[in-house]
Design an enzyme around this catalytic site. Structure first.
Site, PDB file in Angstrom:
ATOM      1  N   GLU A   1      -4.692   7.970  -2.952  1.00  0.00           N
ATOM      2  CA  GLU A   1      -5.194   6.695  -2.449  1.00  0.00           C
ATOM      3  C   GLU A   1      -5.499   5.729  -3.605  1.00  0.00           C
ATOM      4  O   GLU A   1      -5.383   4.523  -3.450  1.00  0.00           O
ATOM      5  CB  GLU A   1      -6.438   6.954  -1.586  1.00  0.00           C
ATOM      6  CG  GLU A   1      -6.697   5.921  -0.528  1.00  0.00           C
ATOM      7  CD  GLU A   1      -5.556   5.743   0.477  1.00  0.00           C
ATOM      8  OE1 GLU A   1      -5.434   4.621   1.005  1.00  0.00           O
ATOM      9  OE2 GLU A   1      -4.781   6.695   0.726  1.00  0.00           O
TER      10      GLU A   1
ATOM     11  N   HIS B   1       0.844  -1.201   0.000  1.00  0.00           N
ATOM     12  CA  HIS B   1       0.000   0.000   0.000  1.00  0.00           C
ATOM     13  C   HIS B   1       0.882   1.256   0.000  1.00  0.00           C
ATOM     14  O   HIS B   1       0.725   2.150  -0.837  1.00  0.00           O
ATOM     15  CB  HIS B   1      -0.919  -0.016   1.229  1.00  0.00           C
ATOM     16  CG  HIS B   1      -1.798   1.183   1.350  1.00  0.00           C
ATOM     17  ND1 HIS B   1      -3.092   1.206   0.882  1.00  0.00           N
ATOM     18  CD2 HIS B   1      -1.567   2.412   1.860  1.00  0.00           C
ATOM     19  CE1 HIS B   1      -3.611   2.407   1.108  1.00  0.00           C
ATOM     20  NE2 HIS B   1      -2.714   3.158   1.704  1.00  0.00           N
ATOM     21  N   GLU B   2       1.837   1.294   0.921  1.00  0.00           N
ATOM     22  CA  GLU B   2       2.706   2.476   1.007  1.00  0.00           C
ATOM     23  C   GLU B   2       3.581   2.593  -0.242  1.00  0.00           C
ATOM     24  O   GLU B   2       3.935   3.696  -0.667  1.00  0.00           O
ATOM     25  CB  GLU B   2       3.558   2.435   2.279  1.00  0.00           C
ATOM     26  CG  GLU B   2       2.762   2.377   3.597  1.00  0.00           C
ATOM     27  CD  GLU B   2       1.666   3.436   3.725  1.00  0.00           C
ATOM     28  OE1 GLU B   2       1.792   4.508   3.109  1.00  0.00           O
ATOM     29  OE2 GLU B   2       0.668   3.177   4.427  1.00  0.00           O
TER      30      GLU B   2
ATOM     31  N   HIS C   1       1.772   4.606  -2.753  1.00  0.00           N
ATOM     32  CA  HIS C   1       1.945   6.042  -2.478  1.00  0.00           C
ATOM     33  C   HIS C   1       3.341   6.488  -2.906  1.00  0.00           C
ATOM     34  O   HIS C   1       3.526   7.546  -3.505  1.00  0.00           O
ATOM     35  CB  HIS C   1       1.771   6.324  -0.979  1.00  0.00           C
ATOM     36  CG  HIS C   1       0.347   6.263  -0.486  1.00  0.00           C
ATOM     37  ND1 HIS C   1      -0.662   7.013  -1.040  1.00  0.00           N
ATOM     38  CD2 HIS C   1      -0.220   5.544   0.516  1.00  0.00           C
ATOM     39  CE1 HIS C   1      -1.801   6.770  -0.384  1.00  0.00           C
ATOM     40  NE2 HIS C   1      -1.558   5.881   0.556  1.00  0.00           N
TER      41      HIS C   1
HETATM   42 ZN   LIG Z   1      -3.013   5.237   1.932  1.00  0.00          ZN
END
Ligand SMILES: [Zn+2]
Length: 511
Positions: A293, A263-264, A267
């Site tokens: 996101e 997830h990171e 980003h």
């Molecule tokens: Zn996030």
């Protein structure tokens, strides 16, 4: 002075303000990752001093003069220059239109609010927290007023996180999503297929660390321009050539650290893909939280929960952890990766029900701002919504209205970004698939370069030239819509759990 000279002066200054802000981010990262326990006070004063310097730079009167000059010559500006001026105006107004006294009051209230929330949550005592919420709501409305959003206060809060977005647009999208999602979640909950919660146990941290480093590097994260460390709550900060991500490790929850890191990484890939020579201007800054996101969710969910991805990485997982994975079949592993279990707690939610947690918060926030809901009635309204959306009733406020930190420092309007990001991620995913139908075969072969290249060109390199709605339109050829997310969730989870009137494990049968 020619407008080119003025533009150069403005952008030099913006980059400088951004550089100051990025020092603050680095200090904040360090606070979460490295700070000796006795240094908290000192760090707080460093951060406060830096924030003061940054605010002084961001509200320098010369910016106002440069902006006025450039806005008067709009006809001679390029589209990129117009985007930069527009975003700089937004930042400058936000830095200058709030009275100093108000800013101080809000900062103090934020800190008080956090502690009041933590106490209220620990003691399951909403009544003690209600006055804090009332005050935060009042401050948020005042802030909107200072910035000329009176009468549209909740829109202001939404726009703060997602430029160009409005409560009306979100409401329309969420209503449509809710209609399709609530029955899907019910059907999955009724499925006989249950993920084995004890399937993955005792994964040594060193091995987990090595595995997730391999995975994130393969996805395209550039470790020459970033790093990953450990913190209590995973996050990603920094930009351009210095992106800092974190994850956390638990021996009995290897998927938690891995998926947090992926997830990171989503980003981080976005931040690494911004134009390094334009950091801080509209050409080198992300387009808002929903788009951010969408990037983290796309890599975490559409990519890393796919069959293709696991064809590539399952053998390596078994190689690194032969004993721990011995009794776990490929299907059991895949089901653990795609476990769906409705829960009352947002941060523990799977990617299907997560969206319902967000819709619940959005609907309540909106009513708080219009006055349709009184703060004292919030716990009951929360319980009722949880029952209707999730089919679960919180036994107490700790697992209901008191679970999230966001409102304690006035961060209203932030929650919708998560769900909008999920929608955009799915919409981008199907667009990518229409351009490259064999994407999952790429993944199975460990090749993620096409997808990253496509995102780099169409999303990352665009910076803030376009807002989330414009990006959706430009990149996918249609308006932002929840139907792609619904399609994706049905295809992945409806089939997997046999919740779409088909037998479970259809994905397996299809190979
Ligand atoms: Zn996030």
């Amino acid at each position: 002075m020619s407008h080119e000279t003025v533009y150069a002066e403005l952008t030099d200054w913006i980059k400088r303000v951004h550089a100051l802000g990025s020092v603050g981010e680095l200090l904040a990262w360090d606070e979460q990752v490295n700070l000796p326990p006795g240094a908290a006070e000192q760090r707080a004063s460093q951060l406060a001093a830096l924030a003061g310097a940054q605010h002084a730079a961001a509200s320098d009167p010369r910016i106002g003069a440069w902006l006025t000059a450039l806005e008067g010559e709009a006809a001679s500006l390029t589209a990129d220059q117009k985007a930069v001026v527009k975003n700089a105006r937004r930042d400058f107004d936000r830095a200058t239109k709030l009275p100093e006294e108000f800013v101080r009051e809000k900062a103090a209230q934020g800190s008080r609010g956090y502690h009041a929330w933590a106490r209220a949550k620990a003691g399951d005592d909403f009544a003690s927290y209600a006055p804090v919420l009332a005050r935060n709501l009042e401050l948020a409305k005042r802030e909107a007023g200072y910035l000329d959003w009176a009468g549209r206060e909740y829109d202001y809060m939404v726009d703060k996180h997602d430029p160009g977005m409005t409560a009306a647009v979100i409401g329309g999208l969420f209503d449509e999503l809710k209609r399709d999602l609530v029955p899907l979640v019910k059907a999955i909950a009724a499925s006989k297929l249950k993920p084995r919660s004890d399937a993955l146990r005792g994964f040594p941290i060193d091995g987990q660390r090595a595995f997730l480093r391999e995975v994130t590097q393969r996805l395209g994260f550039d470790y020459d321009r970033g790093r990953i460390d450990v913190s209590l709550h995973p996050f990603c900060t920094g930009t351009g050539s210095d992106v800092r991500m974190t994850t956390r490790f638990k021996e009995d929850e290897p998927l938690d650290s891995l998926f947090s890191a992926i997830h990171e990484t989503g980003h981080g890939l976005y931040e690494q893909g911004l134009r390094a020579d334009q950091l801080g201007t509209a050409l080198g800054i992300h387009a808002g939280m929903a788009v951010h996101e969408s990037q983290s969710r796309l890599w975490e969910n559409q990519v890393a929960r796919s069959r293709g991805f696991w064809r590539c990485f399952e053998p390596r997982l078994r190689e690194l952890f032969p004993r721990q994975t011995q009794g776990v079949s490929s299907d059991e592993l895949y089901l653990a990766i795609n476990a769906v279990t409705p829960t009352l707690i947002r941060v523990d939610a799977d990617e299907v029900t997560y969206n319902l947690h967000i819709i619940l918060r959005f609907e309540l926030e909106k009513k708080l701002f219009t006055g349709a809901l009184a703060i004292g009635d919030l716990p009951a309204a929360w319980r009722e919504s949880a029952e209707g959306l999730l089919g679960l009733t919180p036994p107490n406020d700790r697992e209901g209205v008191l679970q999230d930190v966001h409102w304690s420092d006035g961060a209203f309007g932030y929650f919708p970004s998560y769900c909008l990001g999920n929608m955009l991620a799915a919409q981008l995913w199907y667009r990518a698939l229409s351009l490259r139908p064999d994407l999952e075969k790429d993944f199975a072969g460990g090749d993620f370069t096409w997808l990253l290249g496509w995102l780099r060109e169409n999303i990352h390199a665009q910076g803030r030239r376009f807002d989330a709605l414009q990006l959706a339109r430009r990149v996918t050829g249609e308006e932002l819509s929840p139907r792609h997310l619904v399609r994706y969730l049905r295809e992945r989870y409806g089939r997997l759990y046999g919740a779409e009137g088909e037998k479970g494990w259809v994905e397996r049968a299809e190979g």
